[in-house]
Write an enzyme that holds these catalytic residues in place. Structure first.
Site, mmCIF file in Angstrom:
data_model
loop_
_atom_site.group_PDB
_atom_site.id
_atom_site.type_symbol
_atom_site.label_atom_id
_atom_site.label_comp_id
_atom_site.label_asym_id
_atom_site.label_seq_id
_atom_site.Cartn_x
_atom_site.Cartn_y
_atom_site.Cartn_z
ATOM 1 N N ARG A 74 13.946 -8.574 23.998
ATOM 2 C CA ARG A 74 14.150 -9.106 25.352
ATOM 3 C C ARG A 74 13.412 -10.419 25.555
ATOM 4 N NH1 ARG A 74 13.309 -3.740 28.913
ATOM 5 N NH2 ARG A 74 11.954 -3.281 27.158
ATOM 6 N N LYS A 91 22.302 9.597 27.728
ATOM 7 C CA LYS A 91 22.725 9.570 26.323
ATOM 8 C C LYS A 91 24.147 10.100 26.174
ATOM 9 C CE LYS A 91 20.449 8.257 23.433
ATOM 10 N NZ LYS A 91 20.114 6.883 22.952
ATOM 11 N N SER A 111 12.118 -3.902 18.303
ATOM 12 C CA SER A 111 10.706 -3.660 18.615
ATOM 13 C C SER A 111 10.428 -2.180 18.866
ATOM 14 C CB SER A 111 10.280 -4.474 19.842
ATOM 15 O OG SER A 111 11.030 -4.084 20.977
ATOM 16 N N SER A 155 21.996 10.894 20.472
ATOM 17 C CA SER A 155 20.904 11.863 20.496
ATOM 18 C C SER A 155 21.464 13.278 20.488
ATOM 19 C CB SER A 155 20.065 11.647 21.770
ATOM 20 O OG SER A 155 19.117 12.685 21.952
ATOM 21 N N ALA A 173 18.942 0.289 20.519
ATOM 22 C CA ALA A 173 18.215 0.109 21.791
ATOM 23 C C ALA A 173 18.764 1.020 22.877
ATOM 24 C CB ALA A 173 18.316 -1.351 22.241
ATOM 25 N N SER A 174 17.857 1.672 23.587
ATOM 26 C CA SER A 174 18.240 2.496 24.729
ATOM 27 C C SER A 174 16.998 2.761 25.557
ATOM 28 C CB SER A 174 18.831 3.830 24.270
ATOM 29 O OG SER A 174 19.245 4.599 25.369
ATOM 30 N N TYR A 217 22.979 20.336 25.446
ATOM 31 C CA TYR A 217 22.476 20.669 26.784
ATOM 32 C C TYR A 217 23.621 21.012 27.749
ATOM 33 C CZ TYR A 217 17.913 19.104 25.278
ATOM 34 O OH TYR A 217 16.728 18.988 24.609
ATOM 35 N N PHE A 227 11.696 22.560 19.466
ATOM 36 C CA PHE A 227 12.646 21.464 19.299
ATOM 37 C C PHE A 227 12.867 21.187 17.818
ATOM 38 C CE2 PHE A 227 8.459 20.048 20.793
ATOM 39 C CZ PHE A 227 7.934 19.554 19.603
ATOM 40 N N PRO A 282 20.106 12.111 16.560
ATOM 41 C CA PRO A 282 18.865 12.740 16.111
ATOM 42 C C PRO A 282 18.301 13.720 17.143
ATOM 43 C CG PRO A 282 18.694 10.315 16.256
ATOM 44 C CD PRO A 282 19.897 10.742 17.022
#
Length: 348
Positions: free
Chosen positions: A35, A161, A12, A127, A85-86, A133, A221, A186
């Site tokens: 879910r 992540k 979804s 990610s 999913a995350s 970072y 970004f 990504p």
């Protein structure tokens, strides 16, 4: 037409729905986790909006990253799993564990279930947050060799992540058995929205189009189209060379918020009349974030430029993404098409 069965977790979601579309187009049967089965109609509508006809090739399983229940059934009979999913919060969580625990433990639940069910390969959506970072500033582009330092002063999302991906690689090394893992990393994911569920990146374009900001913050970004992210997942799923590898997904040079605003002005005509093009001083953004908590996550990134390269994805998997310009325009056009912007007639 392969007919093989692929589980997509979180169908979804923005990236998940596009992965479902790409897999159906390629002839796979797809099962996706939600879910609640009340989301089935929404997902089918999004898949149709993406140009695929789901029919009987798409099925649903109920599973939650926070619970063991449902995962054995979800992966049963699957050849591959795309773990997309995350949790991605609209603002700053009260405690970082609200993000870290579901991301890390959810990943391990999926991997355990996949291993036990005899799945061949899992492709995990990580990610750039797990790569670029917590480092000293550098002008060199980040590559797949780089890892974010989770002990540095980084946001809860970035830490979640990073720790989730680290946990995945550790699991495969220690107890993965014959299960293979590939990872896609990504940068900011843009591109056509298929329904009201979309990523935080899309929110930036929507806010610009709605004129919800007096100007553009000094944010920079990387950009990648969600359709190309889905394509890279499929390549990472099927290519023997992708086993045990991670792949950065970025289309080219990064963009600033001001670059995006000027592009929208140039390409979107009357729909972009509210888009601001003046740049906001950093101090104004910092002060505004005190009364608008949704801005807090961007404050540490003001004025910072992080370069990255997708050379590996192109060389190893033949991946060739769309241009930044095409991606941003497709994002804005879909927001207009789906009526997700403020009504122009209500403008002041």
């Amino acid at each position: 037409m392969s007919g093989e069965l692929v589980l997509v977790t979180g169908g979804s979601g923005f990236v998940g729905a596009h992965c479902v579309v790409r897999l159906l187009d390629a002839g796979y049967r797809v099962r996706t986790t939600v879910r609640s089965l009340t989301r089935e109609a929404d997902v089918r509508a999004m898949v149709k909006a993406g140009g695929a006809e789901p029919g009987e090739a798409l099925s649903f399983a109920v599973a939650d990253l926070l619970s063991d229940a449902g995962w054995p059934e979800a992966v049963s009979g699957c050849d591959f799993v795309l773990h997309v999913a995350s949790p991605f919060p609209p603002g700053v969580p009260k405690h970082e564990d609200e993000l870290i625990v579901p991301a890390r433990e959810g990943t391990l639940r999926v991997l355990r279930a996949a291993r036990d069910a005899g799945v061949r390969r899992v492709v995990q959506t990580s990610s750039f947050a797990a790569i670029g970072y917590g480092h000293q500033h550098t002008d060199q582009p980040f590559s797949e060799e780089s890892w974010t330092d989770p002990n540095a002063d980084v946001s809860a999302y970035v830490k979640s992540k990073t720790l989730a991906e680290r946990a995945a690689w550790d699991f495969i090394a220690r107890e993965g058995g014959s299960l293979e893992l590939s990872v896609v990393n990504p940068v900011g994911v843009f591109g056509p929205v298929l329904g009201p569920d979309y990523s935080g990146s899309i929110q930036l374009v929507r806010l610009l189009m709605d004129g919800a900001m007096p100007g553009t913050p000094r944010l920079s970004f990387g950009v990648v189209d969600v359709r190309d992210v889905a394509d890279l997942h499929l390549r990472a799923m099927t290519s023997p060379a992708a086993k045990g590898e991670r792949f950065l997904a970025i289309a080219g040079d990064g963009m600033t918020m001001n670059d995006i605003a000027l592009l929208l002005k140039a390409r979107m005509g009357d729909a972009a009349k509210r888009v601001p093009t003046r740049m906001l001083p950093d101090v104004m953004v910092r002060l505004t974030s005190l009364i608008a908590p949704s801005l807090k996550p961007i404050v540490p990134d003001l004025g910072k430029v992080r370069k990255a390269s997708s050379e590996k994805a192109g060389r190893v998997l033949g991946w060739a993404p769309r241009s930044n310009e095409e991606t941003i325009v497709a994002t804005a056009e879909s927001l207009v098409r789906l009526g997700l912007l403020r009504n122009p007639r209500k403008a002041a």
